[in-house]
Design a protein around this motif. Structure first.
Motif, PDB file in Angstrom:
ATOM      1  N   ALA B 216      65.358  16.012 -19.338  1.00 32.97           N
ATOM      2  CA  ALA B 216      64.039  16.500 -19.722  1.00 32.97           C
ATOM      3  C   ALA B 216      63.862  16.337 -21.225  1.00 32.97           C
ATOM      4  O   ALA B 216      64.818  16.341 -21.983  1.00 32.97           O
ATOM      5  CB  ALA B 216      63.900  17.960 -19.334  1.00 32.97           C
ATOM      6  N   CYS B 217      62.613  16.227 -21.631  1.00 32.84           N
ATOM      7  CA  CYS B 217      62.310  16.022 -23.050  1.00 32.84           C
ATOM      8  C   CYS B 217      62.422  17.336 -23.807  1.00 32.84           C
ATOM      9  O   CYS B 217      61.935  18.359 -23.347  1.00 32.84           O
ATOM     10  CB  CYS B 217      60.893  15.478 -23.173  1.00 32.84           C
ATOM     11  N   THR B 218      63.069  17.308 -24.965  1.00 30.41           N
ATOM     12  CA  THR B 218      63.054  18.496 -25.811  1.00 30.41           C
ATOM     13  C   THR B 218      62.418  18.187 -27.165  1.00 30.41           C
ATOM     14  O   THR B 218      62.661  18.890 -28.145  1.00 30.41           O
ATOM     15  CB  THR B 218      64.473  19.080 -25.997  1.00 30.41           C
ATOM     16  N   ASN B 219      61.620  17.164 -27.191  1.00 32.59           N
ATOM     17  CA  ASN B 219      60.808  16.864 -28.373  1.00 32.59           C
ATOM     18  C   ASN B 219      61.586  16.719 -29.674  1.00 32.59           C
ATOM     19  O   ASN B 219      61.091  17.083 -30.735  1.00 32.59           O
ATOM     20  CB  ASN B 219      59.726  17.948 -28.568  1.00 32.59           C
TER      21      ASN B 219
END
Lengths: 222, 251, 658
Positions: B216-219
């Protein structure tokens, strides 16, 4: 039901929960910080106690408290889930890692920072919330303010609180603007504003929080 | 600038997907005007001449557009320069006497085939899930029938320049493919031609992305920083937005 | 065998229409039982595979790259032509047809080229519908620019990445069909043999490049969309993996090879910088819209280009070809650059380069326009340069960046140094009007066939032809063949022909593995490339070609004695892949020289030094050589078949761009 199942099944759904609960917790921080800052009236905690009394005994505030805990738990559970699954996305790590060339250390350490904050929260809740809510030890004589002053006579407590606030600061430094990015807000005029506000927020709020144990310990607030 | 450079390479060797890998050290004399891959050519030539196995690595166009070359060089996908693929990286970006560590893209979704080659079929499957406009040949109206503001066309183009190399995945600490998916979703969501499938597309692509085992993306922004085509992070925000919009509409 | 191009009767502008309305069709239920193999997934392959799958055929697509999106069409920079006449500048289907025939120096078929011009307009519509983000004007309409060999603006583009955008569009259509289960995709698979049963192409032997295992695949028809063979020169603008293997195996199995010597040398490439160089990089022809080509008037002038005053510069293209100037076709521009360098006027450390200079247009065209747009009166030269630079950056930014990355010089400050390099091959498998080779059921599309560009391809026409063949031609023409195949049940791959073909392929691999010599396949490739470039490159002559043939034969002999292929067969082994491809180039190179030797004239990209005008222009011999050379493989040599070219609509004349 189906409409919301993605919140717990897809990576973007989980991220949405992180973002929304994060923003919710950020607004809580404002309220919390605002009330605590009343100790700087330096009136022996009189105003502060009034506010604490209000927060503790008004039904709709109590109701919001439940919401706060739901938000917090969701943020923690989803966060830990994401952090643990994300950590297993490579068969092995790079032998040479130059991550600092492309991202900030705190943006890559949200799980760690969050865990430190969580541990800090356990201590913090035990100090105040458990006393008030379950041990019913807060009364006219033993006010919230006096409990506070008592806790912060211990240098260990002060150190823990300062470290907690420092973790919070870095957590916010990434989390604040990241929450908006996750919500899908990335705009060439608004995003720089969000980033600037986020940065100042991440510095000011934790600084104010951290200043309280320090000033009390130093005896500046009585 | 035409002096020889003595380079020590620490290269990942792995016989096949199931084998466990190891680093191997090689010395090679390079020229500053050589590309990084040409240095590998020279090394492989040496290896063949001395009866050793050359190093397998992916490459094809060698002009930065096919997206085939990979290599994590000293911990950075496509090496130390921004906006450049490995094939366009030149040895003048290094110093005489340098030791350079070269590893394959590492991600569960990109299993190593051999040495520095990985399988990026996951990207094809994501596109196959929805990264298209369903228009059969022959169905098109005149190309100027639908006007598209220059600004919109330019934004779509910027997203569409993604070469599908996978540097974003390899740079991300979560091995997330959000920049890749976001680029395609953004391109098609901006254009009028992409509207009919706008919502089903994003949901299908995200589902496939999750199923492939990307994180998942964590920016953190590492993907965009390492992207050889400098696809902006805003495509990820846009992907989020498109996805939530689709979900709110029950897709 | 007599060559029959099967060009429909009737006026040229009606041929395709009448063909389409009379060609036999295959009904949808039967289509589902017909299997088609598509080899290669560039513009031609992707568009053919997806379109045929949309129609209902069962398609198997193959590519040697790790994803169909990486086929070398992706690297095309400048644009794609179409006779839309959106610019209202006098374009038409007929004019595109005429320009292409003339640009090809009157060595292409009228029927094919007219069809190409007709469908060109549909291609743009189709690509836009598929989400290709072409460049647009502020009003929202599509933008156009000029390319060489034309006087209209008909080139559609997406910055300097048009091929990428078109291929990704075609690829997304292909992936859609993969998702729907209509196409089965085989990435990292290389076709290494063609299977022929009862005289018809019925399948291929493919090598799984990951496991090294050979696979047999059946198809009612086989489409080769495998691109060109420019890599025979080793140094070219092609991708490292681009190869002739699939087409060559088909050639050995009976498909004639058309015009093998017609090679396009692109005038604007980054010059060679060292012996280690593995490939050359193109600087798009679109740059000639705004770049002026020059060399110093003085031989061996070593001054920095910015220090050479205007009057001491020789803008030789503008001088020699005033009507087209810097936008002459590629073959002419390339030869002119070679002529200047050979005469001692070349620049750069190797003296094998000319300047491509943007300053004039940066200042006068863009700088002034911007200044007037912004209301700056009497702008200084510095301001004009700065303003012009912004516009140039927007139009060609990625190319300028690429130039800087490779050469470490800033093309915004000083002119680019460029030199011609091998870019495209007009020759390829001979096909008839239906794109069918001389093997029934075997088709060749895109650059892999010889068909539309004659002896020289115009810029921005390769993308057009690849997509025309795949989107709009093959879906119709293949019906003529498959409509007669509806009773053919899928043939088991246990059939003896599959077994035999696999054995041939396997024996060849074993042969390469067992040589166990000293030299890498790469080193042979380099050596072959040098022979080809020196003797069968931009200029050719009889003695050189004869010498080249014997050198190639000797090199090939040495290859089979001394090449070393490391590793094992049944594993991921890029060196083995490479060795197989080089082995085929070593045979093709000879055929190219034989073809060049046969053609005692100069036309387009084929320049025989013996046949030139006094001014050094190519001199055709239409009486003797107005034919397509189609070579039949005969084991140890080749037999020439001629397809006469008839021009009914265009007056054949000496090409002039003056």
């Amino acid at each position: 039901m189906n409409l919301f199942s993605f919140l717990f099944s897809s990576s973007l759904g989980r991220k949405l929960i992180m973002s929304l609960t994060g923003i919710f917790l950020i607004t809580f921080l404002v309220v919390h910080c605002g009330i605590n800052a009343l100790i700087y009236m330096n009136d022996g905690g009189e105003t502060f106690n009034l506010a604490a009394e209000f927060m503790g005994h008004t039904w709709y505030i109590r109701a919001m408290e439940i919401g706060l805990f739901v938000g917090l738990i969701l943020h923690v559970v989803q966060g830990l889930y994401l952090a643990s699954t994300n950590a297993n996305r490579r068969p092995q790590n790079y032998a040479v890692n130059s991550a600092s060339a492309n991202s900030t250390w705190y943006s890559r350490s949200m799980g760690l920072l969050g865990t430190i904050i969580l541990l800090f929260l356990v201590v913090h809740l035990r100090h105040f919330w458990v006393e008030a809510r379950f041990l019913h030890s807060i009364n006219d004589k033993n006010t919230m303010f006096t409990v506070m002053v008592a806790v912060f006579q211990n240098p260990m407590a002060v150190v823990i609180y300062v470290l907690g606030c420092l973790s919070l600061s870095y957590h916010l430094l990434h989390g604040f603007q990241s929450a908006f990015q996750t919500l899908g807000i990335n705009h060439k005029s608004y995003t720089p504003i969000i980033q600037t506000v986020g940065t100042w927020f991440s510095i000011i709020i934790p600084f104010l929080f951290a200043s309280m144990p320090v000033t009390i310990f130093l005896g500046l607030i009585k | 600038m035409n002096h020889d450079m003595n380079i020590t390479l620490k290269v990942w060797r792995q016989e096949n997907t199931n084998a466990s890998g190891r680093f191997e050290e090689h010395k090679v004399v390079a020229n500053p005007d050589m590309s990084f891959l040409e240095m590998f050519d020279v090394l492989n030539e040496q290896l063949i001449e001395t009866g050793k196995e050359p190093i397998a690595f992916d490459h094809d166009c060698r002009e930065g557009i096919c997206g085939m070359c990979s290599m994590v060089i000293n911990g950075r996908p496509h090496g130390p320069k921004r906006g450049v693929t490995t094939c366009q990286l030149h040895m003048r970006s290094f110093k005489d006497g340098d030791t350079i560590t070269v590893e394959p893209w590492r991600a569960n979704a990109f299993p190593v085939i051999k040495d520095l080659s990985v399988n990026r079929g996951a990207f094809d499957r994501i596109i196959s899930a929805g990264g298209f406009v369903s228009v059969n040949t022959g169905n098109a109206v005149d190309a100027n029938a639908i006007l598209i503001p220059k600004e919109v066309a330019d934004e779509a183009f910027e997203a569409a320049t993604c070469i599908g190399c996978g540097a974003c995945v390899s740079a991300c600490k979560n091995a997330s493919a959000m920049l890749f998916v976001g680029a395609k979703v953004t391109q098609l969501a901006k254009l009028p031609q992409g509207q009919p499938e706008r919502e089903t597309r994003v949901v299908a692509m995200v589902n496939q992305m999750d199923a492939e085992g990307f994180g998942a993306c964590t920016n953190t922004g590492a993907c965009s920083a390492e992207c050889p085509k400098q696809i902006p992070l805003s495509v990820i925000a846009n992907l989020n937005k498109e996805y939530y919009r689709a979900k709110m509409n029950g897709k | 065998m007599k060559l029959d191009a099967k060009i429909p009767q009737g006026p040229v502008s009606e041929k395709w229409n009448s063909y389409k309305s009379s060609v036999p069709l295959v009904n949808p239920a039967n289509k589902r039982n017909l299997e088609i193999i598509v080899v290669g997934t560039g513009l031609a392959g992707s568009s053919a595979a997806s379109t045929l799958a949309e129609l209902g055929y069962k398609v198997k697509a193959f590519c040697f790259q790790d994803s169909p999106r990486r086929a070398h069409s992706i690297a095309a920079q400048g644009g794609i032509n179409a006779a839309k006449n959106y610019q209202n500048d006098g374009d038409s289907v007929h004019r595109l047809f005429y320009d292409t025939i003339k640009g090809g120096d009157f060595r292409a078929r009228e029927g094919n080229v007219h069809r190409l011009a007709e469908v060109s307009v549909n291609i743009i519509d189709q690509c836009v519908a598929a989400g290709v983000p072409f460049a647009r004007e502020y009003g929202g309409t599509l933008s156009n620019r000029s390319f060489g060999g034309t006087q209209v603006q008909r080139t559609f583009y997406a910055a300097g990445q048009t091929g990428q955008q078109l291929l990704l569009g075609a690829y997304s259509g292909l992936e859609r069909q993969v998702g729907l289960g209509n196409v089965k995709m085989y990435s990292r698979h290389e076709m290494i043999e063609l299977v022929i049963i009862d005289g018809k192409a019925r399948g291929i032997i493919a090598r799984n490049l990951v496991t090294g295992k050979l696979e047999r695949h059946f198809g009612h028809a086989v489409l080769l969309c495998t691109g060109g063979y420019g890599n025979v020169f080793y140094l070219s603008t092609n991708a490292m993996g681009s190869n002739v293997t699939a087409a060559w195996k088909a050639h050995r199995q009976g498909a004639y090879f058309g015009n093998p010597c017609f090679t396009q040398i692109h005038p604007t490439c980054i010059p060679v910088s060292g012996h280690y160089q593995s490939k050359l990089t193109l600087m798009s022809e679109s740059l000639r819209n705004d770049g002026r080509i020059w060399v110093p008037k003085k031989q061996g002038d070593d001054r920095h280009p910015n220090d050479i005053p205007e009057e001491e510069r020789d803008y030789y293209l503008e001088r020699r070809y005033p009507a087209f100037g810097n936008l002459v076709p590629r073959d002419i521009a390339s030869r002119a650059a070679k002529e200047r360098c050979d005469a001692g006027y070349g620049v750069g450390s190797s003296k094998m380069a000319v300047y491509l200079d943007f300053r004039y247009n940066m200042v006068n065209k863009y700088g002034r326009a911007e200044a007037s747009k912004r209301g700056i009166e009497n702008p200084s030269e510095d301001i004009l340069v700065a303003l012009g630079k912004e516009v140039v950056k927007e139009q060609y930014g990625n190319l300028f960046d690429m130039y800087k990355q490779i050469t470490d010089e800033d093309p915004y400050e000083a002119p680019m140094r460029i030199y011609p390099a091998v870019h495209y091959t007009m020759g390829g498998l001979w096909v008839d009007y239906e794109l069918q080779t001389t093997v029934p059921g075997l088709y060749a599309l895109g650059e892999a066939n010889f068909s539309d560009h004659g002896a020289n391809r115009l810029g921005a026409s390769a993308l057009m032809q690849g997509l025309a063949d795949g989107y709009f031609v093959i879906p119709y023409t293949i019906g003529n063949y498959l409509s007669k195949e509806i009773h053919t049940k899928p043939i088991t791959t246990d059939h003896e022909a599959f077994v035999a073909a696999e054995k041939i392929a396997n024996d060849r691999i074993q042969q390469l593995m067992n040589i166990n010599g000293k030299r890498s396949a790469e080193s042979y490739h380099r050596e072959l490339g040098l022979i080809m470039w020196d003797k069968c490159g931009m200029a050719r002559n009889e003695a050189g070609l004869k010498q080249a043939i014997s050198e190639i034969r000797a090199l090939r002999e040495d290859f089979y004695k001394n090449v070393r292929v490391p590793g094992k067969v049944e594993e991921f082994n890029p060196e083995l892949d490479k060795a197989g491809r080089v082995a085929d180039f070593l045979e093709l190179g000879e055929l190219m020289c034989i073809d060049a030797l046969d053609r005692n004239e100069s036309c387009g990209g084929h320049f025989r030094e013996e046949y030139q005008t006094e001014e050094g222009e190519a001199m055709r011999d239409d009486d003797k050589y107005a034919y397509v050379s189609a070579w039949e493989y005969k084991g140890s040599d080749w037999q020439l078949h001629k397809e006469e070219l008839n021009y009914e609509n265009i007056k054949v004349q000496q090409r002039s761009y003056k």
